[in-house]
Design an enzyme around this catalytic site. Structure first.
Site, PDB file in Angstrom:
ATOM      1  N   ASP A  93     -40.919 -40.494   8.333  1.00  0.00           N
ATOM      2  CA  ASP A  93     -41.852 -41.595   8.346  1.00  0.00           C
ATOM      3  C   ASP A  93     -41.307 -42.612   9.438  1.00  0.00           C
ATOM      4  OD1 ASP A  93     -43.568 -41.116   5.995  1.00  0.00           O
ATOM      5  OD2 ASP A  93     -42.094 -42.100   4.769  1.00  0.00           O
TER       6      ASP A  93
ATOM      7  N   LYS B 229     -43.487 -40.335  13.673  1.00  0.00           N
ATOM      8  CA  LYS B 229     -43.788 -38.911  14.439  1.00  0.00           C
ATOM      9  C   LYS B 229     -45.121 -39.045  14.700  1.00  0.00           C
ATOM     10  CE  LYS B 229     -42.114 -36.564  10.825  1.00  0.00           C
ATOM     11  NZ  LYS B 229     -41.594 -37.886  10.203  1.00  0.00           N
TER      12      LYS B 229
ATOM     13  N   GLY C 137     -47.483 -37.740   5.911  1.00  0.00           N
ATOM     14  CA  GLY C 137     -48.378 -38.585   6.113  1.00  0.00           C
ATOM     15  C   GLY C 137     -48.091 -39.157   7.605  1.00  0.00           C
ATOM     16  N   HIS C 138     -48.804 -38.536   8.498  1.00  0.00           N
ATOM     17  CA  HIS C 138     -48.558 -38.940  10.059  1.00  0.00           C
ATOM     18  C   HIS C 138     -49.605 -40.151  10.574  1.00  0.00           C
ATOM     19  CE1 HIS C 138     -45.921 -35.124  10.731  1.00  0.00           C
ATOM     20  NE2 HIS C 138     -45.475 -35.941   9.616  1.00  0.00           N
TER      21      HIS C 138
ATOM     22  N   GLN D 292     -41.307 -34.449   7.785  1.00  0.00           N
ATOM     23  CA  GLN D 292     -40.264 -34.923   7.276  1.00  0.00           C
ATOM     24  C   GLN D 292     -39.324 -35.421   8.114  1.00  0.00           C
ATOM     25  OE1 GLN D 292     -41.802 -31.825   5.280  1.00  0.00           O
ATOM     26  NE2 GLN D 292     -42.888 -33.421   4.842  1.00  0.00           N
TER      27      GLN D 292
ATOM     28  N   THR E 230     -36.632 -32.304   0.774  1.00  0.00           N
ATOM     29  CA  THR E 230     -37.817 -31.233   0.625  1.00  0.00           C
ATOM     30  C   THR E 230     -37.583 -29.953   0.764  1.00  0.00           C
ATOM     31  OG1 THR E 230     -40.254 -31.276   1.233  1.00  0.00           O
ATOM     32  CG2 THR E 230     -38.649 -31.192   3.155  1.00  0.00           C
TER      33      THR E 230
ATOM     34  N   VAL F  82     -48.626 -41.311   1.931  1.00  0.00           N
ATOM     35  CA  VAL F  82     -49.354 -40.269   1.128  1.00  0.00           C
ATOM     36  C   VAL F  82     -49.256 -40.960  -0.389  1.00  0.00           C
ATOM     37  CG1 VAL F  82     -48.991 -38.037   0.060  1.00  0.00           C
ATOM     38  CG2 VAL F  82     -48.347 -38.485   2.542  1.00  0.00           C
TER      39      VAL F  82
HETATM   40  P1  GDP Z   1     -44.597 -40.209  10.510  1.00  0.00           P
HETATM   41  O1  GDP Z   1     -44.424 -39.787   8.947  1.00  0.00           O
HETATM   42  O2  GDP Z   1     -43.187 -40.199  11.025  1.00  0.00           O
HETATM   43  O3  GDP Z   1     -45.556 -39.947  11.144  1.00  0.00           O
HETATM   44  O4  GDP Z   1     -44.617 -42.099  10.188  1.00  0.00           O
HETATM   45  P2  GDP Z   1     -45.785 -42.704   9.243  1.00  0.00           P
HETATM   46  O5  GDP Z   1     -46.919 -42.528  10.033  1.00  0.00           O
HETATM   47  O6  GDP Z   1     -45.541 -42.191   7.898  1.00  0.00           O
HETATM   48  O7  GDP Z   1     -45.003 -44.060   9.126  1.00  0.00           O
HETATM   49  C1  GDP Z   1     -45.069 -44.785  10.201  1.00  0.00           C
HETATM   50  C2  GDP Z   1     -45.559 -46.101  10.079  1.00  0.00           C
HETATM   51  O8  GDP Z   1     -45.115 -47.041  11.207  1.00  0.00           O
HETATM   52  C3  GDP Z   1     -47.367 -45.978  10.527  1.00  0.00           C
HETATM   53  O9  GDP Z   1     -48.178 -46.990   9.663  1.00  0.00           O
HETATM   54  C4  GDP Z   1     -47.432 -46.267  11.942  1.00  0.00           C
HETATM   55  O10 GDP Z   1     -48.594 -46.755  12.154  1.00  0.00           O
HETATM   56  C5  GDP Z   1     -46.274 -47.273  12.148  1.00  0.00           C
HETATM   57  N1  GDP Z   1     -45.607 -47.490  13.558  1.00  0.00           N
HETATM   58  C6  GDP Z   1     -45.141 -46.381  14.409  1.00  0.00           C
HETATM   59  N2  GDP Z   1     -44.583 -46.978  15.190  1.00  0.00           N
HETATM   60  C7  GDP Z   1     -44.666 -48.177  15.095  1.00  0.00           C
HETATM   61  C8  GDP Z   1     -43.994 -49.417  15.950  1.00  0.00           C
HETATM   62  O11 GDP Z   1     -43.404 -49.226  17.023  1.00  0.00           O
HETATM   63  N3  GDP Z   1     -44.243 -50.546  15.530  1.00  0.00           N
HETATM   64  C9  GDP Z   1     -44.895 -50.876  14.254  1.00  0.00           C
HETATM   65  N4  GDP Z   1     -45.018 -52.244  13.902  1.00  0.00           N
HETATM   66  N5  GDP Z   1     -45.409 -49.931  13.454  1.00  0.00           N
HETATM   67  C10 GDP Z   1     -45.226 -48.494  14.138  1.00  0.00           C
HETATM   68  P1  IMO Z   2     -43.502 -37.551   6.827  1.00  0.00           P
HETATM   69  O1  IMO Z   2     -43.737 -36.349   7.411  1.00  0.00           O
HETATM   70  C1  IMO Z   2     -40.843 -39.334   3.840  1.00  0.00           C
HETATM   71  C2  IMO Z   2     -39.819 -36.929   0.607  1.00  0.00           C
HETATM   72  C3  IMO Z   2     -40.274 -37.242  -1.067  1.00  0.00           C
HETATM   73  C4  IMO Z   2     -38.973 -37.079  -1.792  1.00  0.00           C
HETATM   74  C5  IMO Z   2     -38.510 -35.501  -1.155  1.00  0.00           C
HETATM   75  C6  IMO Z   2     -39.068 -34.315  -1.621  1.00  0.00           C
HETATM   76  O2  IMO Z   2     -44.470 -38.411   6.818  1.00  0.00           O
HETATM   77  O3  IMO Z   2     -42.294 -38.135   7.498  1.00  0.00           O
HETATM   78  P2  IMO Z   2     -41.512 -32.973  -1.671  1.00  0.00           P
HETATM   79  O4  IMO Z   2     -42.782 -33.605  -2.211  1.00  0.00           O
HETATM   80  O5  IMO Z   2     -41.348 -32.881  -0.486  1.00  0.00           O
HETATM   81  O6  IMO Z   2     -41.040 -32.101  -2.622  1.00  0.00           O
HETATM   82  O7  IMO Z   2     -40.726 -34.476  -1.934  1.00  0.00           O
HETATM   83  O8  IMO Z   2     -38.748 -35.711   0.368  1.00  0.00           O
HETATM   84  N1  IMO Z   2     -40.782 -36.659   1.451  1.00  0.00           N
HETATM   85  C7  IMO Z   2     -41.061 -37.605   2.386  1.00  0.00           C
HETATM   86  N2  IMO Z   2     -40.359 -38.837   2.879  1.00  0.00           N
HETATM   87  N3  IMO Z   2     -41.820 -38.717   4.664  1.00  0.00           N
HETATM   88  C8  IMO Z   2     -42.404 -37.573   4.558  1.00  0.00           C
HETATM   89  O9  IMO Z   2     -43.211 -36.955   5.309  1.00  0.00           O
HETATM   90  C9  IMO Z   2     -41.907 -36.909   3.141  1.00  0.00           C
HETATM   91  N4  IMO Z   2     -42.152 -35.798   2.825  1.00  0.00           N
HETATM   92  C10 IMO Z   2     -41.527 -35.635   1.549  1.00  0.00           C
HETATM   93  O10 IMO Z   2     -40.530 -38.621  -1.114  1.00  0.00           O
HETATM   94  O11 IMO Z   2     -37.815 -37.784  -1.892  1.00  0.00           O
HETATM   95 MG    MG Z   3     -45.041 -40.163   6.937  1.00  0.00          MG
END
Ligand code: GDP
Ligand code: IMO
Ligand code: MG
Length: 433
Positions: free
Chosen positions: A13, A16, A40-41, A225, A240, A301
């Site tokens: 998170d 990415k 969840g991207h 991840q 994971t 997610v």
């Molecule tokens: P990922 O799994 O690495 O793609 O990250 P996620 O999408 O799960 O979580 C990142 C969250 O931060 C999302 O809600 C993005 O829209 C948000 N985000 C990304 N970059 C920034 C930033 O520079 N500032 C803020 N405030 N939000 C951001």
């Molecule tokens: P993105 O790509 C954050 C965490 C779960 C749990 C562990 C194992 O959005 O960054 P799993 O379901 O993979 O067997 O769970 O990994 N986890 C994540 N945490 N971002 C993710 O993906 C994750 N995918 C799995 O919360 O701790």
């Molecule tokens: Mg994510």
């Protein structure tokens, strides 16, 4: 021609999705190399927000081909749901620019059942806190050689015998956990219509990725991840089940290591973790609440509140080493606005003395690995309009410089908001080397 790996440097998170979407303005191909719908991207374009779980984050760029690599595990329903959602948004052309590796493994209903039952059986304190999307059991089937691959969807009669064999292998576990064993016939009947839609997308993803690189295209390899959730290099067993690190790109996308030109790590300006496991810089005070509220730190997610804490520089140095990071994208700097003081973990005190890299095997022992902090001034100004480092208030600028220097990796980008434009670009990975 540049092949760039984008990898999470923390516990996932990191942003990415935003960074891959930002960079793919000039990429012709994006290959996702690991994980499944546990990811969840988030992509934000203007006021429109989309969370992709299986589709590569280049999907909103109409000229970008997107490949789901063989290192992934695919839930047919989730993938088709995403494709339909995009079609409803006007991206009806996906079929022509989307490829699913015929060697990617499928997540089937028993994987989801097993993931849920296992977590309940482990109970409080021992449960991993998985996303319950069937990830672990699907990768277990792959390693046990009882997995179903996307290419197996081509022949439903043969698929049924493969599912029967997998169910035979799982039956004792399912029974011991008190679960029902579904029938292979019901599973294949349900999968039939999905298979009809997925088979036209199947292809040799490894060859496609390599040909794109050889043809001189700019190709991005998107991780899921993060480093500390990696099966080998993460905080085992709270990880994971796939290779999230940059090296996973070679296996999960099927390209040779010598083809990769550049590796960019993504890190938040602080740390979050969702699920169980050690997190030495975790906060349970008002600063932690600030990070969760202002950063909207809730799982994309599962909706679970993410645990929050200060940035961990030793963890970033660890990520630099195991991924071979060339550059860093620092995200969510804007979220720190409003904090009077900002702490950063700069080292750990261990029985071997003070160490500057994360003692990954000790971090579940707070008595043996104690974080050492530096404290910096905070700032009150909003940052989202900044487009160069000179636009940042002095304290934010100092914080950014402190991180770049402490991590020992040049900054390629500083993100100050979720939208594409809310970015300070310092160096572009397609032209960095
Ligand atoms: P990922 O799994 O690495 O793609 O990250 P996620 O999408 O799960 O979580 C990142 C969250 O931060 C999302 O809600 C993005 O829209 C948000 N985000 C990304 N970059 C920034 C930033 O520079 N500032 C803020 N405030 N939000 C951001
Ligand atoms: P993105 O790509 C954050 C965490 C779960 C749990 C562990 C194992 O959005 O960054 P799993 O379901 O993979 O067997 O769970 O990994 N986890 C994540 N945490 N971002 C993710 O993906 C994750 N995918 C799995 O919360 O701790
Ligand atoms: Mg994510």
């Amino acid at each position: 021609m540049t092949a760039v790996v984008i990898v999470g440097a923390q516990w996932g998170d990191e942003g990415k999705g935003k960074i891959v979407d930002y960079y793919t303005e000039s990429a012709q191909v994006v290959v996702r190399y690991a994980g499944g719908p546990n990811a969840g991207h988030t992509l934000v374009v203007g006021d429109d927000k989309l969370v992709v779980r299986l589709l590569p984050s280049g999907i909103l760029r109409p000229a970008t081909a997107c490949i789901l690599g063989q290192g992934m595990v695919i839930d047919a329903k989730v993938l088709l749901g995403e494709i339909d959602q995009l079609a409803a948004r006007g991206h009806a052309d996906l079929g022509s620019r989307l490829m699913l590796s015929d060697r990617a493994h499928m997540i089937l209903p028993y994987h989801l059942i097993l993931d849920g039952l296992r977590e309940s059986a482990l109970g409080q304190g021992k449960a991993i806190g998985t996303t319950k999307k069937g990830i672990g059991p699907a990768y277990e089937d792959k390693a046990r050689r009882t997995g179903i691959r996307a290419g197996d969807l081509r022949d439903l009669a043969r698929l049924r015998t493969l599912v029967e064999a997998a169910l035979d292998a799982w039956r004792p576990t399912l029974t011991a956990l008190g679960g029902d064993c579904p029938s292979a016939a019901a599973i294949v009947d349900e999968l039939g219509p999905h298979a009809a839609r997925l088979v036209p997308l199947l292809g040799n993803a490894s060859r496609a990725a390599d040909e794109a690189v050889q043809a001189g295209k700019d190709v991005m390899f998107e991780g899921a991840q993060g480093t500390l959730l990696d099966i080998d290099h993460g905080t085992y067993p709270f990880v994971t089940s796939s290779s999230a690190v940059a090296g996973g790109a070679t296996i999960g996308a099927g390209i040779g290591p010598s083809r990769i030109d550049c590796v960019v790590g993504i890190t938040k300006a602080y740390t979050t973790r969702v699920g169980s496991g050690p997190f030495p810089t975790e906060l349970s005070d008002a600063s932690g609440q600030h990070l969760r509220d202002v950063g909207v730190e809730f799982g994309s997610v599962t909706g679970r509140p993410r645990r929050t804490g200060w940035l961990d520089l030793p963890a970033l140095r660890y990520a630099r080493r195991v991924n071979g990071l060339d550059g860093l994208a620092l995200t969510k700097l804007d979220v720190l606005t409003g904090l009077a003081r900002v702490k950063v973990c700069v080292a750990y005190d261990t029985p071997d003395g003070r160490v500057d890299e994360l003692p990954v095997d000790l971090i579940d022992r707070p008595d043996l690995a104690r974080p050492v902090y530096d404290e910096l001034d905070g700032w009150q100004e909003a940052l989202s309009a900044a487009r160069s480092l000179d636009d940042l208030p002095a304290a934010a600028r100092r914080y950014v410089d402190f991180i770049a220097q402490g991590a020992g990796v040049p900054l390629y980008l500083v993100s100050v908001g979720p939208r594409r434009a809310e970015s300070i670009e310092l160096r572009h990975p397609f032209t960095a080397k």
